[in-house]
Design a protein around this motif. Structure first.
Motif: not given
Length: 243
Positions: A3, A7, A86, A89-90, A92-94, A96, A98-99
């Motif tokens: 990641l 990134c 990174d 991004v991580l 946002r992912h955690s 939920g 959307p990027h």
């Protein structure tokens, strides 16, 4: 590790994209209204930031005491790019998010050369107590407080009377001060290290400010504040997300 590498590659590609001409012109037009040596703070403000359930505090970049249109344009770009670190991004992912929906505004604020600065919570963010305002403070700019890397003063204040109910004084050996351009880590004079950096009357005024901001937003707030030249400055406010 993957990641972080991907990134970094994405930011490298994006860094080559030009800032739109109309945006450059708008920034230059505004800056021409200020003396050329005026310093500014360049601050990230993502569309997913400071939500009621996700603060994103510390996920994106901020640059302090920037002078001159060239540096300010560069730091605006760096704020945009911090959307794709990174860690962002991580996060946002955690949560939920959307990027593809993530976007970045950049706030350009006049830099205040604070004598004392810090944060305040209009409720106790740990216990959830509604009757308590919590203030952390240090000499110089508030970066030394929000980074969590330095000892600072901690005050708990009755929300109605604005009287200090508890205080823990840190040994404030370091603070962050503005330079001619940028900032520097400075030593606090030894005779001031153990003294409270705020008088009780100042603590009361900051507590009142925090409660007034809460009233404005109708929700408990986490604010950043500064004090300089006999004035208090409200620098930022976000919802308290720990309740």
């Amino acid at each position: 590790e993957i990641l972080r590498t991907e990134c970094a590659a994405l930011r490298e590609v994006l860094s080559k994209q030009p800032i739109p001409n109309e945006m450059q012109a708008a920034i230059r037009d505004i800056l021409e209204q200020w003396p050329a040596d005026t310093a500014f703070a360049i601050r990230s403000s993502s569309t997913f930031e400071d939500l009621g359930d996700a603060a994103f505090a510390g996920q994106h970049d901020t640059y302090l005491n920037c002078v001159g249109v060239t540096e300010i344009l560069e730091k605006v770009r760096e704020c945009w790019l911090s959307l794709w670190t990174d860690r962002a991004v991580l996060y946002r992912h955690s949560r939920g998010f959307p990027h593809g929906m993530a976007a970045m505004a950049v706030v350009v604020q006049q830099q205040i050369a604070c004598e004392v600065a810090g944060v305040a919570f209009s409720i106790n963010p740990v216990s959830g107590a509604l009757h308590s305002v919590v203030i952390d403070a240090n000499y110089g700019l508030g970066e030394s407080v929000v980074s969590g890397e330095f000892e600072v003063d901690h005050f708990e204040v009755d929300a109605k009377t604005h009287r200090v109910t508890q205080q823990v004084l840190g040994k404030k050996s370091k603070c962050i001060l503005p330079e001619r351009q940028g900032t520097r880590l400075a030593d606090v004079p030894e005779e001031k290290q153990g003294d409270p950096c705020l008088k009780e009357s100042q603590v009361a005024e900051i507590a009142a400010l925090a409660k007034s901001v809460q009233q404005h937003y109708s929700w408990p707030q986490d604010i950043e504040w500064g004090y300089a030249g006999g004035r208090y400055y409200l620098l930022q406010s976000r919802p308290v997300t720990t309740i």
